[in-house]
Design an enzyme around this catalytic site. Structure first.
Site, PDB file in Angstrom:
ATOM      1  N   GLU A  41       1.063  -1.194  -0.136  1.00 16.75           N
ATOM      2  CA  GLU A  41      -0.116   0.083  -0.022  1.00 16.75           C
ATOM      3  C   GLU A  41       0.852   1.111   0.038  1.00 16.75           C
ATOM      4  OE1 GLU A  41      -3.345   0.806  -0.199  1.00 16.75           O
ATOM      5  OE2 GLU A  41      -2.515   2.816   0.087  1.00 16.75           O
ATOM      6  N   ASP A  68       5.204   1.260  -3.784  1.00 12.55           N
ATOM      7  CA  ASP A  68       4.367   1.206  -5.053  1.00 12.55           C
ATOM      8  C   ASP A  68       4.246  -0.357  -5.470  1.00 12.55           C
ATOM      9  OD1 ASP A  68       3.297   2.490  -7.662  1.00 12.55           O
ATOM     10  OD2 ASP A  68       5.125   1.472  -8.563  1.00 12.55           O
ATOM     11  N   ASP A  91      -7.376   1.533  -8.741  1.00 10.99           N
ATOM     12  CA  ASP A  91      -7.881   2.546  -9.204  1.00 10.99           C
ATOM     13  C   ASP A  91      -8.077   2.312 -10.836  1.00 10.99           C
ATOM     14  OD1 ASP A  91      -7.465   3.710  -6.788  1.00 10.99           O
ATOM     15  OD2 ASP A  91      -5.423   4.695  -7.246  1.00 10.99           O
ATOM     16  N   LYS A  95     -10.298   7.866 -17.579  1.00 10.99           N
ATOM     17  CA  LYS A  95     -10.148   8.614 -18.823  1.00 10.99           C
ATOM     18  C   LYS A  95      -9.099   8.162 -19.614  1.00 10.99           C
ATOM     19  CE  LYS A  95     -11.049  13.032 -16.340  1.00 10.99           C
ATOM     20  NZ  LYS A  95     -10.538  14.306 -15.579  1.00 10.99           N
ATOM     21  N   ASP A 127     -15.369  -2.712  -9.678  1.00 13.36           N
ATOM     22  CA  ASP A 127     -16.615  -2.173  -9.830  1.00 13.36           C
ATOM     23  C   ASP A 127     -16.927  -1.609 -11.248  1.00 13.36           C
ATOM     24  OD1 ASP A 127     -14.933  -0.196  -8.692  1.00 13.36           O
ATOM     25  OD2 ASP A 127     -16.804   1.097  -9.093  1.00 13.36           O
TER      26      ASP A 127
HETATM   27  C1  SAM Z   1      -9.695   2.104  -4.465  1.00 11.28           C
HETATM   28  S1  SAM Z   1      -8.543   1.564  -2.979  1.00 11.28           S
HETATM   29  C2  SAM Z   1      -8.990  -0.096  -2.819  1.00 11.28           C
HETATM   30  C3  SAM Z   1      -8.314  -0.644  -1.802  1.00 11.28           C
HETATM   31  C4  SAM Z   1      -8.643  -2.169  -1.135  1.00 11.28           C
HETATM   32  N1  SAM Z   1      -8.275  -2.948  -2.078  1.00 11.28           N
HETATM   33  C5  SAM Z   1     -10.311  -2.604  -1.172  1.00 11.28           C
HETATM   34  O1  SAM Z   1     -10.865  -3.145  -2.127  1.00 11.28           O
HETATM   35  O2  SAM Z   1     -10.874  -2.050  -0.248  1.00 11.28           O
HETATM   36  C6  SAM Z   1      -7.071   1.478  -3.896  1.00 11.28           C
HETATM   37  C7  SAM Z   1      -5.879   1.233  -2.864  1.00 11.28           C
HETATM   38  O3  SAM Z   1      -4.669   1.164  -3.756  1.00 11.28           O
HETATM   39  C8  SAM Z   1      -3.751   1.918  -3.211  1.00 11.28           C
HETATM   40  N2  SAM Z   1      -3.069   2.330  -4.446  1.00 11.28           N
HETATM   41  C9  SAM Z   1      -3.279   2.790  -5.545  1.00 11.28           C
HETATM   42  N3  SAM Z   1      -2.153   2.974  -6.315  1.00 11.28           N
HETATM   43  C10 SAM Z   1      -1.244   2.160  -5.795  1.00 11.28           C
HETATM   44  C11 SAM Z   1       0.074   2.000  -6.050  1.00 11.28           C
HETATM   45  N4  SAM Z   1       0.767   2.151  -7.130  1.00 11.28           N
HETATM   46  N5  SAM Z   1       0.925   1.385  -5.190  1.00 11.28           N
HETATM   47  C12 SAM Z   1       0.422   0.618  -4.155  1.00 11.28           C
HETATM   48  N6  SAM Z   1      -0.981   1.095  -3.629  1.00 11.28           N
HETATM   49  C13 SAM Z   1      -1.680   1.959  -4.487  1.00 11.28           C
HETATM   50  C14 SAM Z   1      -4.441   3.304  -2.787  1.00 11.28           C
HETATM   51  O4  SAM Z   1      -3.916   4.127  -1.947  1.00 11.28           O
HETATM   52  C15 SAM Z   1      -5.678   2.623  -2.313  1.00 11.28           C
HETATM   53  O5  SAM Z   1      -5.607   2.147  -0.796  1.00 11.28           O
END
Ligand code: SAM
Length: 182
Positions: A41, A68, A91, A95, A127
């Site tokens: 995370e 990352d 994420d 776009k 989703d």
């Molecule tokens: C939409 S949330 C989903 C969190 C969890 N997997 C859930 O389903 O409840 C996306 C998570 O991925 C983390 N995240 C996004 N890009 C990331 C990256 N490049 N490396 C590590 N974590 C990342 C964000 O900080 C966030 O906590």
């Protein structure tokens, strides 16, 4: 990273990429004390929260890396070390000009295949219908994976925090399960 730097003992290792508040990671760790669980995370506040909860619950089979996700898969994890990698509600970068930021692409899948153990699995939920189609297309184009069925009752698989939120909002949930093919 050398095998044994995070955990010793050779138990199966599962990785939750972008573990968020850790609800999935911690529920899995409670259910399967004989497996090791690594959360990845990038947000420090979330990492600290997950670590606090794991400590409070005495879960010795959990580690969290503030890193990352792509770096972790492409450069850090030892080859053949992971039995299951979970990518849950990443994420979607909706776009078109941001699609290149999406985690799932051929480079990621090739690196993932290398860190998975033989027969290792990639489990993906979103989703976002278009990101689901995108990921299904990338998996179909990747020679290192074969997709397989994932019935709801196939195995214990707790909902993540985001899944609970999206379901409450009436959004559809899409999922993919793929096995390392070679
Ligand atoms: C939409 S949330 C989903 C969190 C969890 N997997 C859930 O389903 O409840 C996306 C998570 O991925 C983390 N995240 C996004 N890009 C990331 C990256 N490049 N490396 C590590 N974590 C990342 C964000 O900080 C966030 O906590």
């Amino acid at each position: 990273m050398e095998p044994g730097e995070l955990f010793t003992g050779g138990a199966p290792l599962e990785v939750d990429l972008g573990c968020g508040d850790g609800s999935f990671l911690l529920a899995m760790a409670r259910e399967f004390p004989g497996r090791h669980f690594l959360g990845v995370e990038r947000l420090l506040g979330r990492v600290r929260k997950v670590c606090r909860k794991a400590d409070r619950d005495g879960l010795g089979n959990v580690r969290v890396l503030r890193l990352d996700a792509r770096y972790c898969v492409e450069w850090l994890l030892p080859p053949g070390s992971v039995t299951r990698l979970h990518l849950l509600f990443p994420d979607p970068w909706p776009k078109a000009r941001h699609h290149k930021r999406r985690l799932v692409n051929q480079g990621f899948l090739t690196a993932l295949a290398a860190v998975l153990a033989p027969g290792g699995e990639f489990l993906f939920k979103t989703d976002h219908a278009e990101y689901f189609e995108w990921t299904a297309g990338e998996l179909a184009a990747c020679p290192h994976f074969t997709t397989c069925a994932w019935p709801d009752d196939a195995f214990f698989y707790p909902r993540t925090d985001f899944e609970t939120q999206w379901r409450a909002a009436g959004r559809g949930i899409f999922k993919l399960r793929a096995v390392r093919a070679d």
